[in-house]
Design a protein around this motif. Structure first.
Motif, mmCIF file in Angstrom:
data_model
loop_
_atom_site.group_PDB
_atom_site.id
_atom_site.type_symbol
_atom_site.label_atom_id
_atom_site.label_comp_id
_atom_site.label_asym_id
_atom_site.label_seq_id
_atom_site.Cartn_x
_atom_site.Cartn_y
_atom_site.Cartn_z
ATOM 1 N N UNK A 174 -5.990 -8.102 4.891
ATOM 2 C CA UNK A 174 -6.861 -7.588 3.646
ATOM 3 C C UNK A 174 -7.545 -6.105 3.273
ATOM 4 N N UNK A 175 -8.665 -7.071 3.965
ATOM 5 C CA UNK A 175 -9.708 -5.922 4.140
ATOM 6 C C UNK A 175 -9.280 -4.644 4.645
ATOM 7 N N UNK A 176 -8.229 -4.498 5.679
ATOM 8 C CA UNK A 176 -8.283 -3.421 6.427
ATOM 9 C C UNK A 176 -7.352 -2.484 5.141
ATOM 10 N N UNK A 177 -5.650 -2.908 4.502
ATOM 11 C CA UNK A 177 -5.411 -2.885 3.816
ATOM 12 C C UNK A 177 -5.615 -2.434 2.589
ATOM 13 N N UNK A 178 -6.331 -3.298 2.101
ATOM 14 C CA UNK A 178 -7.384 -1.978 1.298
ATOM 15 C C UNK A 178 -8.586 -0.602 0.948
ATOM 16 N N UNK A 179 -8.812 -1.150 2.348
ATOM 17 C CA UNK A 179 -9.707 0.427 3.318
ATOM 18 C C UNK A 179 -9.216 1.441 2.237
ATOM 19 N N UNK A 180 -10.088 3.065 1.738
ATOM 20 C CA UNK A 180 -9.161 3.640 1.764
ATOM 21 C C UNK A 180 -9.028 4.548 2.158
#
Ligand code: RIB
Ligand code: CA
Length: 312
Positions: A174-180
């Motif tokens: 989730x952390x990686x997918x949410x990063x811009x």
């Protein structure tokens, strides 16, 4: 100019095949390879990675990251990779060099080559998530992230709806997918299209080459495991197909989606959730490679294996 890449991986047979191809691909400059737990415990992942790089002895030696030993790995539903993670070839444990943890090696490599590096994630996203947590501003310096795993339509392998890499560390996914930052996902539904039968063994580099010896040692196990565990006469090499998505993106169909990762669901933790509503509420944040030219990708893989054999 060769493309600077970091391979973050949990070797694993398909990770190891992708590693061998990448190290001998003139289009790639593998500046670092970083281990993480997943297919095997962290220390085994590090040992496998060090041994593979030592035996393959590529023309340009990459920096090497040590898998963090404080990662919690979930119970694996089944083991496709053998007890050593490489199909039982039990490579000699060669302490190659270095001893820096993977997140540090990734962080230093990105800062050494700002905006130039593609991080190819072939295992759980734990290491990249830790880099982002350690230095959130680094998203501005990462060239691109290409991720093997996830599911575009919820056709999982670790669970009915989750791929193994996301299953191992849903919060990291989730952390990686949410990063811009620029992110491309190569999901199971796509990498799973690229299969090989037993005739693959006749198309590998010769035993006289070091890459050939490693590949001929590992892949029979993969073929047996697919037959005995999955009841399939063909194997998928998910991480290898994901590597081809980096070297030959023209062979893949790409869409941009708005996605997130479930982290709390008893049945769905790690599931990639895509907003396909008619009036989408989520902001687009991820490219997904939805299909590929299978024959062309298979050909790229066979040519990449031949190059690894020729180089060793
Ligand atoms: O689900 C795909 C992943 O699971 C790949 O990275 C492969 O190594 C397997 O562990
Ligand atoms: Ca992997």
């Amino acid at each position: 100019m060769p493309r600077k890449v970091i391979l973050d991986l949990d070797p694993g047979i398909d990770d190891a095949v992708a590693l061998a191809m990448a190290l001998f691909d003139p289009r790639l400059d593998v500046v670092a390879v970083t281990a993480g737990g997943g297919n095997v415990p962290p220390e085994q992942a590090t040992a496998n990675l060090q041994a593979l790089v030592g035996i393959l002895d590529p023309p340009r030696l990459p920096r090497l990251g040590v898998a963090p030993d404080d990662t919690v790995r979930p119970e694996k539903p089944f083991n496709m990779h053998g007890t050593d993670g490489l199909g039982g070839i039990d490579l000699p444990r060669a302490r190659l060099h270095g001893g820096h943890v993977s997140e540090k090696v990734i962080w230093e490599t990105i800062h050494a080559h700002p905006r130039e590096v593609t991080i190819i994630c072939l295992g759980p996203l734990t290491n990249l998530s830790r880099v982002l947590a350690r230095d959130p501003a680094i998203v501005e310096l990462i060239g691109e992230v290409v991720i093997a795993g996830g599911t575009a339509h919820g056709q999982g392998n670790a669970t009915p709806v989750v791929d193994f890499n996301f299953y191992c560390d849903p919060p990291a996914a989730r952390h990686v997918i949410r990063e811009p930052m620029a992110k491309t996902l190569v999901p199971l539904e796509t990498t799973g299209q690229v299969t090989f039968g037993f005739d693959l063994l006749d198309q590998l580099p010769p035993e006289s080459s070091r890459a050939g010896r490693i590949l001929r040692g590992m892949l029979p196990h993969a073929l047996r495991a697919h037959r005995q565990i999955l009841g399939r006469e063909e194997i998928c090499l998910h991480d290898v197909a994901a590597l081809v998505a980096v070297t030959n993106p023209e062979l893949f169909e790409r869409v941009t989606v708005a996605a997130d990762v479930e982290t709390g669901g008893e049945l769905t933790a790690g599931m990639l959730v895509i907003d396909r509503r008619t009036v989408r509420q989520w902001r687009p944040n991820l490219d997904i490679l939805t299909s590929c030219d299978v024959a062309a990708v298979q050909d790229c893989i066979l040519r990449g294996l031949a190059a690894a054999g020729a180089g060793t």
